[in-house]
Design an enzyme around this catalytic site. Structure first.
Site, short mmCIF file in Angstrom:
data_model
loop_
_atom_site.label_atom_id
_atom_site.label_comp_id
_atom_site.label_asym_id
_atom_site.label_seq_id
_atom_site.Cartn_x
_atom_site.Cartn_y
_atom_site.Cartn_z
N ASN A 37 108.22 18.82 20.82
CA ASN A 37 109.47 19.57 20.60
C ASN A 37 110.38 19.54 21.84
O ASN A 37 109.99 19.99 22.91
CB ASN A 37 109.09 21.01 20.25
N HIS A 122 103.86 34.29 10.56
CA HIS A 122 104.70 34.88 11.61
C HIS A 122 105.59 35.99 11.06
O HIS A 122 106.64 35.71 10.50
CB HIS A 122 105.65 33.82 12.17
N ARG A 147 100.84 37.53 12.55
CA ARG A 147 101.31 37.62 13.92
C ARG A 147 102.51 38.55 13.96
O ARG A 147 103.40 38.44 13.10
CB ARG A 147 101.70 36.22 14.43
N TYR A 159 111.81 35.72 22.03
CA TYR A 159 110.96 34.70 21.43
C TYR A 159 110.24 35.25 20.19
O TYR A 159 109.67 36.35 20.23
CB TYR A 159 109.88 34.21 22.43
N ASP A 217 101.79 36.96 20.43
CA ASP A 217 101.99 35.84 21.37
C ASP A 217 102.80 36.33 22.57
O ASP A 217 103.97 36.72 22.41
CB ASP A 217 102.74 34.71 20.64
N HIS A 219 103.62 34.39 25.00
CA HIS A 219 104.45 33.24 25.32
C HIS A 219 104.66 33.01 26.81
O HIS A 219 105.80 32.85 27.28
CB HIS A 219 105.79 33.30 24.56
N GLU A 243 97.85 36.01 22.68
CA GLU A 243 97.99 34.59 22.98
C GLU A 243 98.87 34.36 24.21
O GLU A 243 99.84 35.09 24.43
CB GLU A 243 98.62 33.92 21.75
N GLU A 269 98.16 26.03 23.61
CA GLU A 269 99.06 25.20 22.81
C GLU A 269 99.79 24.16 23.65
O GLU A 269 100.19 23.12 23.12
CB GLU A 269 100.07 26.07 22.02
N ARG A 290 93.78 27.07 21.39
CA ARG A 290 95.03 27.01 20.62
C ARG A 290 95.58 25.60 20.41
O ARG A 290 96.66 25.42 19.86
CB ARG A 290 96.09 27.84 21.36
N HIS A 319 97.23 25.47 16.84
CA HIS A 319 98.68 25.64 16.86
C HIS A 319 99.28 25.07 15.57
O HIS A 319 98.98 23.94 15.20
CB HIS A 319 99.19 24.86 18.08
N ASP A 323 107.00 22.80 14.52
CA ASP A 323 107.13 21.56 15.29
C ASP A 323 105.88 20.69 15.22
O ASP A 323 105.88 19.57 15.74
CB ASP A 323 107.59 21.78 16.75
N GLU A 346 97.11 28.75 12.50
CA GLU A 346 98.51 29.19 12.43
C GLU A 346 99.23 28.41 11.34
O GLU A 346 99.03 27.21 11.20
CB GLU A 346 99.19 28.96 13.78
N TRP A 409 109.69 30.61 29.49
CA TRP A 409 110.18 30.98 28.15
C TRP A 409 109.05 31.04 27.16
O TRP A 409 108.14 30.33 27.14
CB TRP A 409 111.21 29.98 27.65
C1 GCO Z 1 103.35 29.36 18.58
C2 GCO Z 1 104.20 28.75 19.61
C3 GCO Z 1 105.48 28.14 19.16
C4 GCO Z 1 106.14 27.42 20.32
C5 GCO Z 1 106.70 26.13 19.89
C6 GCO Z 1 107.36 25.37 20.99
O1 GCO Z 1 102.49 30.14 18.95
O2 GCO Z 1 103.51 29.00 17.44
O3 GCO Z 1 104.28 29.55 20.75
O4 GCO Z 1 106.30 29.07 18.53
O5 GCO Z 1 107.12 28.20 20.91
O6 GCO Z 1 105.67 25.37 19.34
O7 GCO Z 1 107.68 24.09 20.58
MG MG Z 2 102.28 30.36 20.94
#
Ligand code: GCO
Ligand code: MG
Length: 409
Positions: A37, A122, A147, A159, A217, A219, A243, A269, A290, A319, A323, A346, A409
């Site tokens: 991605n 999600h 989630r 996010y 998450d 993140h 996560e 991930e 992940r 994951h 994407d 997921e 991020w």
């Molecule tokens: C998740 C991930 C995604 C990522 C994305 C970035 O847990 O699914 O954190 O949301 O942000 O895959 O490309």
């Molecule tokens: Mg994630």
């Protein structure tokens, strides 16, 4: 069974995907996902310029040898671009082998250990009423694990939080990464986040009861001590996992978090190799792996990680955002069925345009995903449809603190 042709297909049915298609001399085709991605064309060039010429004439049956040839033969090992490229080749070769065998891939991986893979969806909301609606919607869709991501007072966008419930509430506007020549800039405040999140989980438990598995998450945004504090403050709400509490490359950070909290931890991930996991697994610092097939050297690469994790009683939690293309998702589902140490999968639903390009056969029934019994992966690529959606530059956002400092991020 020699490889006769290899095509790299970049298509953007709502978001960018990179797909490898390998064709053998007797006309059998296999598909692999190489989507990274926001950096898609780097993998496309790596495949087109440096991998495709090496594949022509090789025996399509030699999966492990081809994996080692591309991994060791590159000299410059690992890294997301290389490992996504290797993943695509590996997955396509497994697809071919299973099609030739006339079996769904999971049969070649040892057969099914379960009837389906428990999936989590999600849910998100800028405030509690929106979040509750989103959770209800996911329950109606059949999800049995959810989630939870929430807006933070004082921050405009966060996010994982959909800007509206449109599209089912599980499609936020950075999934796909936002189209444009520059990444969007968001603002971030960890203290505000740490103050707010426990109250959200308290409210969700009060509304939906104790049974529903809930995930969250982080993140990559916290320091180890901040993550330890969050894990501790979420303990009363019995999370399935927390996560990416800290940036994953700092494996030792998990030692500190682990000392302070019994909230289960998931990470990986953005990892791409088994070597990213050695400390985490051997010291039992995480509970869930992940990684996706797409980013970890394919079925072969991820199976090695999961077998290693099994030694320590650590489970999979692959994951599966949008994407990961339907090809990558199908590959994940075959592994989900076949490995003993499966934990959860997921699952973000792809858009109708994506499913026009990639004809899938996997199913989602009563909260469980199944790859189907179609020989191979069970996904077909419609090249004419793919051509209708040309690549467009798109980037994930970046975060800045109030004083302008760039933050994870
Ligand atoms: C998740 C991930 C995604 C990522 C994305 C970035 O847990 O699914 O954190 O949301 O942000 O895959 O490309
Ligand atoms: Mg994630």
């Amino acid at each position: 069974m020699k490889i006769a042709a290899v095509d790299v297909v970049v298509t953007s049915p709502g978001r960018n995907f990179v797909t490898l298609r390998i064709t053998t001399e007797d006309g059998i085709t296999g598909l692999g996902d190489a989507t990274l991605n926001g950096r898609e064309l780097a993998v496309e060039a790596y495949l087109r310029e440096h991998v495709v010429p090496l594949l022509i004439g090789r025996d399509a049956h030699d999966i492990e040898d081809t994996w080692q040839y591309l991994y060791r033969g590159a000299y410059w090992r690992r890294g997301p671009v290389t490992m996504a490229a290797i993943a695509a080749v590996d997955t396509a070769l497994w697809d071919i082998k299973a099609r030739v065998a006339g079996m769904p891939l999971y049969q070649l991986l040892g057969g099914a250990c379960r009837v389906g893979a428990l999936a989590y969806g999600h849910a998100s909301g800028r405030d509690l009423p929106e979040l509750f609606d989103s959770i209800r919607l996911h329950l109606e869709l059949g999800f049995r694990a959810i989630r939870v991501q929430t807006g933070i007072p004082g921050l405009d966008t966060v996010y994982g939080v959909a800007a509206s419930a449109a599209g089912g509430g599980d499609r936020y506007d950075y999934e796909p990464a936002r189209a444009g020549v520059l990444p969007v800039e968001e603002s971030w405040d960890t203290r505000a986040y740490l103050r707010h999140v426990p109250s959200v989980f308290e409210a969700v438990r009060a509304e939906f009861g104790p049974e529903l598995p809930l995930l969250h998450d982080g993140h990559h945004r916290m320091t180890p001590i901040e993550a330890a504090r969050l894990g501790k403050s979420l303990e009363p709400y019995d999370l399935f996992w927390l996560e990416d509490a800290t940036p994953g490359e700092d494996q030792a950070a998990l030692r500190l978090i682990r000392q302070h909290t019994t909230t289960p931890l998931a990470i990986g991930e953005v990892f791409n190799s088994i070597h990213d996991y050695t400390t985490l697994l051997s010291e039992r610092l995480i509970d869930y792996v992940r990684s996706a097939v797409t980013h970890t050297g394919g079925v072969t690469g991820l199976k090695k990680v999961l077998d290693f994790a099994a030694v320590y009683g650590i489970k999979s939690g692959m994951h599966g955002p949008t994407d990961i293309s339907p090809v990558g998702m199908a590959a994940a589902l075959h592994l989900d069925l076949a490995v003993h140490n499966f934990g959860i999968q997921e699952y973000m639903r792809h858009t109708p345009a994506t499913l026009e390009v990639f004809r899938t056969s996997y199913t989602f029934v009563d909260g469980l995903l199944h790859p189907s019994d179609t020989p191979g992966l069970g996904v077909e690529l419609d090249l004419d449809a793919a051509e209708r959606f040309p690549y467009r530059p798109a980037y994930l956002p970046v975060n800045r603190l109030a004083d302008g400092t760039l933050h994870d991020w």
